[in-house]
Design an enzyme around this catalytic site. Structure first.
Site, mmCIF file in Angstrom:
data_model
loop_
_atom_site.group_PDB
_atom_site.id
_atom_site.type_symbol
_atom_site.label_atom_id
_atom_site.label_comp_id
_atom_site.label_asym_id
_atom_site.label_seq_id
_atom_site.Cartn_x
_atom_site.Cartn_y
_atom_site.Cartn_z
ATOM 1 N N SER A 173 1.251 -1.310 -0.070
ATOM 2 C CA SER A 173 -0.100 0.095 0.166
ATOM 3 C C SER A 173 0.987 1.330 0.131
ATOM 4 C CB SER A 173 -1.149 0.081 1.584
ATOM 5 O OG SER A 173 -0.241 -0.339 2.812
ATOM 6 N N LYS A 207 -5.619 3.071 9.478
ATOM 7 C CA LYS A 207 -5.188 3.955 9.213
ATOM 8 C C LYS A 207 -5.896 5.561 8.911
ATOM 9 C CE LYS A 207 -3.122 0.952 5.701
ATOM 10 N NZ LYS A 207 -2.982 0.513 4.104
#
Length: 776
Positions: free
Chosen positions: A677, A720
């Site tokens: 990511s 996140k």
């Protein structure tokens, strides 16, 4: 063959009794109608017709209640007894069949026909008589109800009809069977039927005799063992050993009986106790057997607590113990509601996955308290040996059951809430794979017959509510994960942490450190500063440590008599805990060239990740540092290749590779980092460094990149987002395919962040890079 009709002979119904021709016996007569019938008979020619009732318990029988074949008898004597009944001596004369019964007011009268015996082959009758006497003789030998004198009397009878009647009268058979013999006019048929009946009765008596002998032997054995035990006790008492091994054995036997084990397990326990009794106490085997028996009796086999599946009650307790975690609580309440409707605990095993300190273990405890079940916890972290789960075989020295059976012993019931902590930390080596052994424990189709190597017998785990915890799903083996239903606990927002600190953590630490609410007061702004600048975590464990530290320092101040009361303000917080450990606010203080902020997801929750790119003269080498994993290195290569292929469109010198070396570094080099990511973050930092355009300081990003510049979806968006919120970012660039995950993010976090979904790297650069150029 029949005789002529006789009319109006008094009828005497008999209960549980039947009279044959030539029989002489006493009858006790008490019913009024029966007494009247006898008196009438004595007034006539002393003859009365005796017929049996079909049912004994009928006091006033009708014609339908009396058998149609009976015996005409003569009344020899009639005596009235002191208790009011009449004792009558009668002698049977001949068989007779009822044609009609007249039910008078005083007694019954019958119209009868005499039945004559029918003889066929006299030789056959003779042979049948001998067979009958032989069978009767054998019957007398095994029966205690017929004496030898009776047989001697019967054996002198020459008439086959008389013989059959006399033998039948001495057999303890049912009245209906005796009645069927009485109704037979054919003597040959009567003899054959009787021989068959005696044969059956003799077989039954022989079986009874065998059973009696077996019972007698068992009783003798028990008496013998009792006698020997008493002798042993006496000898031990003389030697000064009052209890000795026999006392120990008696205690164990009592425990086995009280344990309510399944029959097969109890039989094994009794067998092992018998072995223990015979093995010398000094023998090593003695302690092994005793240890095994004690484990068997200490396990819960049938004890269970009554579930409280009231969803409202459970919700109240979960809210008392935990603030936030709404989706987790909702899933637990759904689970309990299903159990209430199905009355069955079988179903998916719950697995709570989340960073450390978010309350996974305490949530499992709350579930146990909410449904009124005992709670037991085992830690699976670092287990490498399969025997830790399944136990060791008893042949090994120091053998013990596995942790599952040990946990059940501590639980003391068959239906506890069983927490399997750190299920993702199990390892495997040459001693076996413990995660494979856990498959049987967590499979509802198998765990009703869980097999522990030490216990050996099947143990039922089907009533246990298993709850597993893990920091991350990636290290849980696939087959084990397939048996569990994952409930993700991402972490807490600032608002949630503030509530948790005020309502749970601070009161707990004040109490544990001997303070009162009046002695220590915490201002809300001080708590918020503590959360923002002294902790940076997904959970609240470090927050609790910092609060404990404040409480200890406050206790010292109060004890040293400096103050009677401590009020913690923002300024006071720095005096107590020192300078802040973390900077709250923007991840970067100003826009930076070649530096982009990525969002990462680790076992400890979400975190921000600064990616730096430096360009210097060289020959086109790409250097990657920061202890990156293989996947992250590949993301960097993909981003580099894309930029080279699109250099002209990105306003980059196509020959930059020939004259420059590029160094990509991810700070905190001692911490391992991996995952796909960071692809768009690396690409953005590269483009920024090569073009001189700074990256906006308030922007964070996450997404995987392809060689064509497509942005692919990622996992852990909630975690996140929480980390971005903690770091003070205001804008997050996410893959467009992750838009569906936004509803999982707490509303307070969504309000403070702007989410920009993108499909291609060009969109990322438009949003992330500042408009002005800097000379680089």
């Amino acid at each position: 063959m029949t005789d002529k009709l006789r009319t109006q002979i008094p009828l005497l119904p008999l209960r549980g009794l039947l009279v044959y021709p030539s029989m002489v016996l006493h009858l006790d007569v008490g019913r009024d109608k029966s007494v009247q019938a006898l008196e009438q008979a004595m007034m006539d020619n002393n003859e009365v017709f005796l017929a049996s009732q079909k049912e004994m318990n009928i006091d006033e029988p009708t014609a339908d209640d009396i058998y149609s074949v009976g015996t005409v008898a003569t009344v020899k004597q009639m005596v009235k007894l002191p208790n009011g009944t009449n004792r009558v001596l009668v002698e049977g004369l001949y068989r007779a069949s009822v044609e009609h019964i007249t039910e008078g007011e005083e007694f019954y009268q019958a119209d009868i026909i005499k039945l004559e015996d029918v003889h066929e082959d006299l030789n056959e009758e003779e042979a049948l008589m001998r067979t009958l006497l032989s069978q009767f003789e054998q019957y007398v030998k095994v029966s205690k109800k017929v004496s030898q004198e009776t047989f001697n009397t019967v054996s002198d009878i020459d008439d086959p009809s008389h013989l059959a009647d006399m033998v039948t009268s001495h057999l303890p058979i049912k009245i209906k069977d005796k009645q069927s013999i009485l109704e037979m006019e054919n003597v040959t048929a009567r003899l054959k039927e009787l021989i068959e009946i005696i044969g059956n009765e003799r077989d039954v008596l022989q079986i009874e005799q065998k059973i009696g002998q077996h019972v007698k032997k068992s009783m003798e054995k028990t008496q013998k063992e009792y006698y020997l035990r008493e002798q042993m006790k006496a000898i031990q008492s003389e030697l000064g050993d009052k209890d000795g091994k026999s006392g120990e054995v008696a205690q164990l036997r009592e425990k086995i009986e009280e344990a309510h084990m399944p029959e097969r397990v109890e039989a094994i326990a009794q067998k092992e106790l018998g072995r223990y009794e015979k093995v010398p106490q000094s023998s090593a085997e003695s302690s092994v057997i005793r240890n095994y028996i004690e484990w068997l009796v200490s396990l819960p086999w049938s004890e269970e607590t009554e579930d409280n599946l009231d969803v409202v009650h459970a919700e109240k307790i979960l809210d008392e113990d935990h603030y936030g975690l709404e989706k987790v609580k909702e899933r637990v309440l759904e689970y309990l509601a299903v159990q209430q409707l199905t009355q069955s605990i079988k179903g998916p095993i719950l697995c709570l996955v989340g960073p450390p300190g978010v309350g996974k273990t305490s949530l499992a405890k709350s579930i146990g308290r909410a449904i009124n079940r005992n709670f037991v916890r085992i830690s699976l972290g670092g287990i490498r040996d399969e025997a830790e789960i399944r136990g060791h075989r008893r042949t090994y020295i120091g053998a013990m059951p596995g942790r599952i059976i040990q946990g059940m012993k501590r639980a003391e019931t068959v239906n506890p809430v069983f927490l399997l902590d750190e299920v993702d930390k199990m390892a495997s080596d040459f001693r076996g794979d413990p995660s494979s052994a856990m498959l049987e424990v967590l499979d509802p189709e198998q765990n009703s017959t869980f097999s522990d190597h030490f216990i050996e017998e099947h143990y039922d785990l089907s009533k246990v509510m298993f709850i597993a915890t893990a920091n991350t799903m990636t290290s849980i083996p696939g087959p084990l994960l397939d048996r569990m239903e994952v409930i993700s606990i991402a972490g807490y927002t600032e608002v949630e942490k503030l509530h948790i600190a005020k309502e749970h953590l601070l009161p707990k630490q004040i109490k544990e450190n001997g303070l009162t609410k009046n002695q220590l007061q915490f201002k809300d702004e001080a708590l918020l500063k503590l959360i923002r600048t002294y902790t940076r975590e997904a959970g609240v464990r470090n927050l609790e440590r910092q609060l404990a530290s404040v409480c200890r320092k406050a206790a010292k101040i109060i004890v040293s008599k400096e103050k009677k009361r401590v009020v913690v303000t923002e300024k006071q917080l720095e005096e107590l805990l020192g300078r802040p450990q973390f900077r709250y606010g923007q991840a970067e203080l100003e826009d930076q060239v070649g530096t982009a902020t990525g969002l990462a997801y680790t076992a400890a929750g979400g975190d921000t990740l600064s990616i730096e790119v430096s360009i210097y003269p060289g020959k086109g080498n790409l250097t990657l540092t920061g202890k990156l994993g293989e996947v992250m290195k590949e993301s960097a290569q993909a981003a580099f290749s894309y930029i080279r292929s699109k250099a002209n469109e990105l306003m980059i010198d196509p020959d930059f590779v020939e004259n420059n070396d590029i160094h990509i570094h991810v700070p905190e080099g001692a911490t391992p980092k991996d995952g796909p990511s960071a692809g768009i973050t690396m690409a953005t930092a590269l483009v920024s460094a090569l073009t001189g355009r700074p990256v906006k300081k308030e922007v964070g990003m996450t997404g995987e990149i392809t060689l064509r510049g497509r942005v692919l979806p990622i996992g852990g968006l909630k975690q996140k987002s929480l980390s971005a919120h903690r770091a003070g970012l205001s804008t997050i660039i996410i893959p467009s395919e992750n838009e569906k995950d936004l509803e999982d993010i707490p509303e307070s976090v969504r309000e403070g962040l702007t989410f920009i979904p993108v499909k291609h790297l060009d969109e990322v650069l438009d949003q992330a890079l500042a408009a002005e150029n800097h000379e680089g």
